[in-house]
Design an enzyme around this catalytic site. Structure first.
Site, PDB file in Angstrom:
ATOM      1  N   ARG A   1       0.818  -1.216   0.000  1.00  0.00           N
ATOM      2  CA  ARG A   1       0.000   0.000   0.000  1.00  0.00           C
ATOM      3  C   ARG A   1       0.858   1.274   0.000  1.00  0.00           C
ATOM      4  NH1 ARG A   1      -5.503  -1.538   2.112  1.00  0.00           N
ATOM      5  NH2 ARG A   1      -6.037   0.630   2.458  1.00  0.00           N
TER       6      ARG A   1
ATOM      7  N   TYR B   1       0.845   4.260  -2.522  1.00  0.00           N
ATOM      8  CA  TYR B   1      -0.263   5.212  -2.347  1.00  0.00           C
ATOM      9  C   TYR B   1      -0.075   6.034  -1.078  1.00  0.00           C
ATOM     10  CZ  TYR B   1      -5.152   6.838  -2.082  1.00  0.00           C
ATOM     11  OH  TYR B   1      -6.292   7.601  -2.015  1.00  0.00           O
TER      12      TYR B   1
ATOM     13  N   GLU C   1       2.547   6.477   1.028  1.00  0.00           N
ATOM     14  CA  GLU C   1       3.748   7.325   1.112  1.00  0.00           C
ATOM     15  C   GLU C   1       3.733   8.394   0.021  1.00  0.00           C
ATOM     16  OE1 GLU C   1       5.234   7.361   3.748  1.00  0.00           O
ATOM     17  OE2 GLU C   1       6.053   5.459   4.412  1.00  0.00           O
TER      18      GLU C   1
ATOM     19  N   ASN D   1     -12.975   7.261   3.453  1.00  0.00           N
ATOM     20  CA  ASN D   1     -13.699   6.457   2.455  1.00  0.00           C
ATOM     21  C   ASN D   1     -15.014   7.094   2.011  1.00  0.00           C
ATOM     22  OD1 ASN D   1     -11.962   4.721   4.194  1.00  0.00           O
ATOM     23  ND2 ASN D   1     -12.545   3.167   2.692  1.00  0.00           N
TER      24      ASN D   1
ATOM     25  N   VAL E   1     -14.825  -1.527  -1.431  1.00  0.00           N
ATOM     26  CA  VAL E   1     -15.747  -2.410  -0.725  1.00  0.00           C
ATOM     27  C   VAL E   1     -17.214  -2.076  -1.025  1.00  0.00           C
ATOM     28  CG1 VAL E   1     -15.757  -1.100   1.480  1.00  0.00           C
ATOM     29  CG2 VAL E   1     -16.164  -3.565   1.476  1.00  0.00           C
TER      30      VAL E   1
ATOM     31  N   SER F   1     -18.668  -0.601  -3.690  1.00  0.00           N
ATOM     32  CA  SER F   1     -19.068  -1.003  -5.047  1.00  0.00           C
ATOM     33  C   SER F   1     -19.052  -2.527  -5.175  1.00  0.00           C
ATOM     34  CB  SER F   1     -18.191  -0.333  -6.093  1.00  0.00           C
ATOM     35  OG  SER F   1     -16.843  -0.347  -5.713  1.00  0.00           O
TER      36      SER F   1
ATOM     37  N   GLN G   1     -12.805  -5.583  10.745  1.00  0.00           N
ATOM     38  CA  GLN G   1     -12.144  -4.282  10.490  1.00  0.00           C
ATOM     39  C   GLN G   1     -13.218  -3.232  10.195  1.00  0.00           C
ATOM     40  OE1 GLN G   1     -12.272  -6.811   8.324  1.00  0.00           O
ATOM     41  NE2 GLN G   1     -11.734  -6.276   6.238  1.00  0.00           N
TER      42      GLN G   1
ATOM     43  N   ARG H   1     -14.500   0.785   8.781  1.00  0.00           N
ATOM     44  CA  ARG H   1     -14.301   1.979   7.971  1.00  0.00           C
ATOM     45  C   ARG H   1     -15.474   2.915   8.264  1.00  0.00           C
ATOM     46  NH1 ARG H   1     -10.268  -0.494   7.354  1.00  0.00           N
ATOM     47  NH2 ARG H   1      -9.045  -0.863   5.453  1.00  0.00           N
TER      48      ARG H   1
ATOM     49  N   GLN I   1      -8.861  -0.275  11.610  1.00  0.00           N
ATOM     50  CA  GLN I   1      -9.963   0.626  11.968  1.00  0.00           C
ATOM     51  C   GLN I   1      -9.730   2.006  11.364  1.00  0.00           C
ATOM     52  OE1 GLN I   1      -9.907   0.888  16.250  1.00  0.00           O
ATOM     53  NE2 GLN I   1      -7.818   1.651  16.328  1.00  0.00           N
TER      54      GLN I   1
END
Ligand code: NAD
Ligand code: UDP
Ligand code: UDP
Length: 324
Positions: free
Chosen positions: A142, A145, A147, A174, A187, A189, A209, A211, A276
């Site tokens: 990841r 994106y 960094e 999100n 997630v 879509s 987890q 969001r 989280q």
């Protein structure tokens, strides 16, 4: 006098909503996009408007245009897309930032950066406040994106301090809504498309987890009011909806709202997936008087209606099976 806004990434999900909003206010919009994840379909309803202009261009290359303000949204946002060509992703964030900052410096105009809650990584502070420095893996899948977006924030603040540039750094949490790409891999879509097709709903990991999901109209409202805020309010500011849900809860809500018979299945959790995520929006409330208005169920209903419409349009006219 009309003013002209540059929206990089204007053919994407958020960029197309922002362009629509600025045009509705009587502004001219220059949309710059290389169509990497965006699509002409997202802006086809705007092309007939003489105040809207589309320019196919990659922001990693210099851009010489004349505008009055800049919204820098160009960057793939979904993990599936930003991990497909990670080198291009980090180049887009960093070289794209350098070029829009150089442009803003020459023109002496304000520039807003679409940063992200990903700068917090897998956070130890909950909910996340803007003064939290984050916990980000610099060498993981990841990182291109996360960094890249962190380095872009650094560039924005250095141009601000060194060249007195009028910057606005916005940390977007999100966001979902109509015009998300059904193949985007995010997630909301994914779950809606799977539920409407009756396919299995793919939860990565055990689904515990969390969001926090912001409806697109609320997000755009926050973005525009931030751009118009006092020059000395440069951010970073969190813009998101504090309503926090587990992925299991999201799946159940999508199943309920679509009336789907889909079953939930569990797939492996991707590497470095944050546990989280919830924005503390105290600063946005105080400085912008901004507050999200749309509850998850209401936003999901509008998004589901959009995806149902897409499904109908995608069906061949010879398809008489009656399947919906
Ligand atoms: P998106 O993928 O739909 O839109 C991104 C747009 O940028 C696309 O149209 C794409 O073609 C364009 N683009 C990518 N690389 C480019 C380049 N090198 N040159 C020119 N254009 C390029 O994603 P989105 O959800 O609309 O995200 C917009 C911005 O908001 C991104 O910068 C993203 O990081 C940020 N953001 C979004 C979310 C979210 O939940 N939607 C959350 C945090 C941050
Ligand atoms: N730049 C651009 N459009 C402009 C002005 C600058 O794309 O209107 C780009 C150019 O590539 C430049 C970068 O922005 O290298 C940074 O500009 P800056 O003036 O900060 O630096 P310099 O030109 O000195 O490298
Ligand atoms: N996710 C999931 N099923 C999917 C797509 C995503 O369970 O089909 C999970 C993913 O692992 C993450 C959360 O949903 O924990 C949000 O993923 P998304 O890619 O939308 O955004 P981000 O991880 O960048 O916040």
């Amino acid at each position: 006098m009309t003013t002209r806004a540059l929206v990089t990434g204007g053919a994407g999900f958020l960029g197309s909503h922002l362009s629509e909003r600025l045009l509705a206010e009587g502004r001219d919009v220059l949309c710059v996009d290389n169509l990497y994840t965006g699509s002409k379909k997202n802006i086809e309803h705007l092309l007939a408007n003489p105040r809207f202009e589309f320019m196919r261009h990659d922001v990693t290359f210099p851009l010489y245009v004349e505008v009055d303000e800049i919204y820098n949204l160009a960057c793939p946002a979904s993990p599936v897309h930003y991990q497909r060509d990670p080198v291009q992703t980090i180049k887009t964030s960093i070289l794209g930032a350098v070029n829009v900052l150089g442009l803003a410096k020459r023109l002496k105009v304000p520039v807003l950066q679409a940063s992200t809650s990903e700068v917090y990584g897998d956070p130890e502070i909950h909910p996340q406040t803007e003064d939290y420095w984050g916990r980000v893996n610099p060498i993981g899948i990841r990182s291109c994106y996360d960094e890249g977006k962190r380095a872009a924030e650094t560039l924005f603040f250095d141009y601000h301090r060194q060249h007195d540039l009028d910057i606005k750094v916005m940390r977007i949490f999100n966001t979902y809504g109509p015009r998300m790409d059904p193949a985007d891999g995010r997630v909301v879509s994914n779950f809606i498309v799977q539920a409407l097709r009756g396919d299995d709903i793919t939860i990565y990991g055990d689904g515990s987890q969390t969001r926090s999901f912001c409806y697109v109209d609320d997000l755009i409202e926050g973005m525009v009011s931030f751009m118009r805020s006092d020059r000395d309010f440069v951010g970073p500011v969190n813009i998101g909806n504090p309503g926090e849900f587990t992925m299991l809860q999201l799946a159940q809500e999508v199943i309920r709202l679509t009336g789907s018979t889909s079953q939930v299945v569990h797939l492996p959790l991707p590497q470095d997936d944050p546990r989280q995520r919830q924005p503390d929006i105290t600063l946005a409330r105080a400085k912008l008087g901004w507050e999200p208005q749309t509850q998850l169920a209401a936003g999901l209903e509008r998004t589901i209606a959009y995806f149902r419409g897409l499904d109908r349009r995608a069906k061949s006219p010879t398809d008489v099976s009656g399947n919906s």
